[in-house]
Design a protein around this motif. Structure first.
Motif, PDB file in Angstrom:
ATOM      1  N   THR A 185      13.879   4.219  -6.950  1.00 35.64           N
ATOM      2  CA  THR A 185      15.301   3.894  -6.830  1.00 35.64           C
ATOM      3  C   THR A 185      15.699   3.550  -5.397  1.00 35.64           C
ATOM      4  OG1 THR A 185      15.908   6.224  -6.588  1.00 35.64           O
ATOM      5  CG2 THR A 185      15.925   5.310  -8.825  1.00 35.64           C
ATOM      6  N   ALA A 186      14.864   3.905  -4.432  1.00 35.99           N
ATOM      7  CA  ALA A 186      15.138   3.600  -3.022  1.00 35.99           C
ATOM      8  C   ALA A 186      14.312   2.411  -2.539  1.00 35.99           C
ATOM      9  CB  ALA A 186      14.844   4.816  -2.160  1.00 35.99           C
ATOM     10  N   MET A 187      13.662   1.733  -3.438  1.00 38.91           N
ATOM     11  CA  MET A 187      12.797   0.612  -3.072  1.00 38.91           C
ATOM     12  C   MET A 187      13.365  -0.682  -3.638  1.00 38.91           C
ATOM     13  SD  MET A 187       9.103   2.220  -3.770  1.00 38.91           S
ATOM     14  CE  MET A 187       8.293   3.190  -2.533  1.00 38.91           C
ATOM     15  N   SER A 215       2.709   6.069  -7.176  1.00 36.15           N
ATOM     16  CA  SER A 215       1.647   6.691  -7.982  1.00 36.15           C
ATOM     17  C   SER A 215       1.939   8.160  -8.253  1.00 36.15           C
ATOM     18  CB  SER A 215       0.294   6.570  -7.271  1.00 36.15           C
ATOM     19  OG  SER A 215      -0.101   5.226  -7.216  1.00 36.15           O
ATOM     20  N   LYS A 216       2.752   8.760  -7.384  1.00 37.48           N
ATOM     21  CA  LYS A 216       3.045  10.190  -7.510  1.00 37.48           C
ATOM     22  C   LYS A 216       4.496  10.489  -7.863  1.00 37.48           C
ATOM     23  CE  LYS A 216      -0.649  11.332  -4.392  1.00 37.48           C
ATOM     24  NZ  LYS A 216      -1.067  11.698  -3.075  1.00 37.48           N
ATOM     25  N   LYS A 266       0.831  -1.203   0.000  1.00 34.68           N
ATOM     26  CA  LYS A 266       0.000   0.000   0.000  1.00 34.68           C
ATOM     27  C   LYS A 266       0.868   1.257   0.000  1.00 34.68           C
ATOM     28  CE  LYS A 266      -3.755   2.328   2.388  1.00 34.68           C
ATOM     29  NZ  LYS A 266      -4.632   2.345   3.547  1.00 34.68           N
ATOM     30  N   ALA A 267       1.898   1.264   0.839  1.00 39.21           N
ATOM     31  CA  ALA A 267       2.792   2.426   0.900  1.00 39.21           C
ATOM     32  C   ALA A 267       3.528   2.603  -0.425  1.00 39.21           C
ATOM     33  CB  ALA A 267       3.787   2.270   2.051  1.00 39.21           C
ATOM     34  N   ALA A 268       4.011   1.501  -0.984  1.00 37.67           N
ATOM     35  CA  ALA A 268       4.723   1.581  -2.260  1.00 37.67           C
ATOM     36  C   ALA A 268       3.823   2.145  -3.353  1.00 37.67           C
ATOM     37  CB  ALA A 268       5.242   0.198  -2.659  1.00 37.67           C
ATOM     38  N   SER A 269       2.591   1.686  -3.405  1.00 38.25           N
ATOM     39  CA  SER A 269       1.651   2.179  -4.411  1.00 38.25           C
ATOM     40  C   SER A 269       1.366   3.665  -4.227  1.00 38.25           C
ATOM     41  CB  SER A 269       0.343   1.379  -4.337  1.00 38.25           C
ATOM     42  OG  SER A 269      -0.582   1.877  -5.279  1.00 38.25           O
ATOM     43  N   GLU A 294       5.769  15.533   1.143  1.00 41.89           N
ATOM     44  CA  GLU A 294       4.406  15.015   1.190  1.00 41.89           C
ATOM     45  C   GLU A 294       4.333  13.580   1.712  1.00 41.89           C
ATOM     46  OE1 GLU A 294       5.544  14.439  -3.260  1.00 41.89           O
ATOM     47  OE2 GLU A 294       6.180  15.684  -1.590  1.00 41.89           O
ATOM     48  N   PHE A 295       5.468  12.891   1.738  1.00 41.35           N
ATOM     49  CA  PHE A 295       5.495  11.511   2.224  1.00 41.35           C
ATOM     50  C   PHE A 295       6.187  11.367   3.568  1.00 41.35           C
ATOM     51  CE2 PHE A 295       5.599  10.992  -2.522  1.00 41.35           C
ATOM     52  CZ  PHE A 295       4.283  10.610  -2.641  1.00 41.35           C
ATOM     53  N   LYS A 296       6.438  12.474   4.228  1.00 44.65           N
ATOM     54  CA  LYS A 296       7.179  12.446   5.493  1.00 44.65           C
ATOM     55  C   LYS A 296       6.493  11.560   6.541  1.00 44.65           C
ATOM     56  CE  LYS A 296       9.287  15.481   8.909  1.00 44.65           C
ATOM     57  NZ  LYS A 296       9.544  16.851   9.310  1.00 44.65           N
TER      58      LYS A 296
END
Length: 127
Positions: free
Chosen positions: A73-75, A66-67, A59-62, A106-108
């Motif tokens: 590159t960090a996954m 998505s944005k 879910k977090a990866a998606s 925005e992902f902090k």
């Protein structure tokens, strides 16, 4: 910043427990790299065991991908398990630190949540 957790547990047991705890906490185990065996098979052995477990929370990866495709590159997240000075060490790069490289404020909050969960996985696997 690295997150490190030391344990006296058996190396193979820790690697197994990282995988099990990851699954329990909603992460998929994408790959397990037995680095010491890979290097040995290439004629370049190292003197200690080192295995990298790649994990991903779908879910977090998606949400992130998505944005921001560049963050791929960090996954996936990686937990390294290695021997050092008679102990087994679990280590990872803090997701919040990785996120800083991308200037993705925005992902902090999401990165902090993932980091907390990975730290928990590592600590529980070390027990």
């Amino acid at each position: 910043m690295l997150i490190n957790v030391e344990t006296q547990k058996d190396f193979e047991k820790v690697v197994q427990d990282v995988q099990e705890k990851s699954k329990e906490k909603g992460f998929g185990v994408m790959s397990v790299h037995e680095v010491h065996k890979i290097l040995e098979s290439k004629g370049m052995p190292i003197s200690y065991k080192c295995t990298i477990v790649e994990i991903c929370q779908p879910k977090a990866a998606s949400t992130v991908l998505s944005k921001r495709a560049d963050i791929s590159t960090a996954m996936p997240c990686r937990i390294s398990v290695y021997e050092q000075d008679g102990k087994v060490v679990l280590s990872t790069i803090a997701p919040t630190e990785l996120l800083n490289m991308y200037k993705a404020e925005e992902f902090k909050e999401l990165a902090q949540e993932i980091e907390n969960t990975i730290r928990s996985i590592m600590e529980e696997a070390a027990k």
